[in-house]
Write an enzyme that holds these catalytic residues in place. Structure first.
Site, PDB file in Angstrom:
ATOM      1  N   ASP A   1      -2.047  -0.821   5.917  1.00 13.40           N
ATOM      2  CA  ASP A   1      -2.388  -0.339   7.253  1.00 13.40           C
ATOM      3  C   ASP A   1      -3.885  -0.416   7.535  1.00 13.40           C
ATOM      4  OD1 ASP A   1      -3.112   1.675   5.510  1.00 13.40           O
ATOM      5  OD2 ASP A   1      -2.376   3.311   6.760  1.00 13.40           O
TER       6      ASP A   1
ATOM      7  N   ASP B   1       0.859  -1.173   0.000  1.00 15.44           N
ATOM      8  CA  ASP B   1       0.000   0.000   0.000  1.00 15.44           C
ATOM      9  C   ASP B   1       0.907   1.239   0.000  1.00 15.44           C
ATOM     10  OD1 ASP B   1      -2.323   1.605   0.329  1.00 15.44           O
ATOM     11  OD2 ASP B   1      -1.975   1.661   2.490  1.00 15.44           O
TER      12      ASP B   1
END
Length: 210
Positions: free
Chosen positions: A172, A8
């Protein structure tokens, strides 16, 4: 054995500042609670990141929403870049070492304004664009796929010819990790803005037979 790493971007590669981004959008009259609240993007903000509208159409919708005749590309980018607090160069250099042993992919919900910046030499204090750190970039607005939908991950696997059980996804968001694991990809959850390098190294070293 893990052979592929999916990363990410916001909160993982760069430290994120949601409050600053919201402040910049609110300065122009945008209701950030509605468009960018706790449950994620919606309306034309979501359409931008799913590729359903272009950057130019986003600017037109911004202008219409706040009652202006026009809203420039530069103003929109300034607002979006509020999310980017800083890019720790040590994380990027760590990616360079990982590429010696793994196939690295970016896997991000993002938009043309953010990527115009990250694809430039401004992205890194080493003067390198994000493309220098990854083998493949998978951006939601280009894929027309959006995390946590399963087709976001299956598209990456199919396009890059990756095996799910040989792939680790670093994010996350617990919701996104769960979605990746549902299609057989291994997940590695980090705390937002955590310096995850040592923990990831340990994880890879102790899970070589994943």
């Amino acid at each position: 054995m893990i052979k592929n790493l999916l990363f990410d971007m916001g909160g993982v590669l760069f430290r994120q500042d949601t409050d600053e981004a919201f402040r910049r959008f609110r300065h122009h009259g945008i209701d950030t609670d509605y468009y960018m609240g706790a449950y994620g993007q919606k309306d034309f903000f979501l359409d931008l990141e799913t590729g359903d509208i272009t950057a130019e159409e986003f600017c037109q919708k911004m202008a219409a929403t706040i009652g202006r005749e026009n809203f420039s590309w530069e103003e929109a980018q300034h607002c979006w870049l509020g999310f980017l607090k800083d890019v720790p160069v040590e994380r990027l250099r760590f990616l360079e070492t990982l590429r010696n042993d793994y196939h690295l992919c970016l896997a991000s919900n993002t938009n043309p304004f953010m990527m115009a910046y990250t694809r430039s030499a401004q992205f890194s204090t080493d003067g390198k664009p994000i493309t220098d750190y990854f083998d493949t970039l998978f951006c939601s607005y280009e894929m027309k796929k959006y995390k946590p939908n399963a087709d976001f991950f299956t598209y990456i696997l199919q396009t890059d010819h990756l095996k799910a059980d040989e792939t680790l996804f670093i994010d996350d968001s617990a919701k996104n990790i769960k979605a990746a694991e549902a299609v057989g990809i291994h997940g590695f959850l980090v705390a937002p803005n955590e310096d995850w390098r040592d923990r990831l190294s340990e994880h890879l070293a102790t899970n070589t037979e994943l």
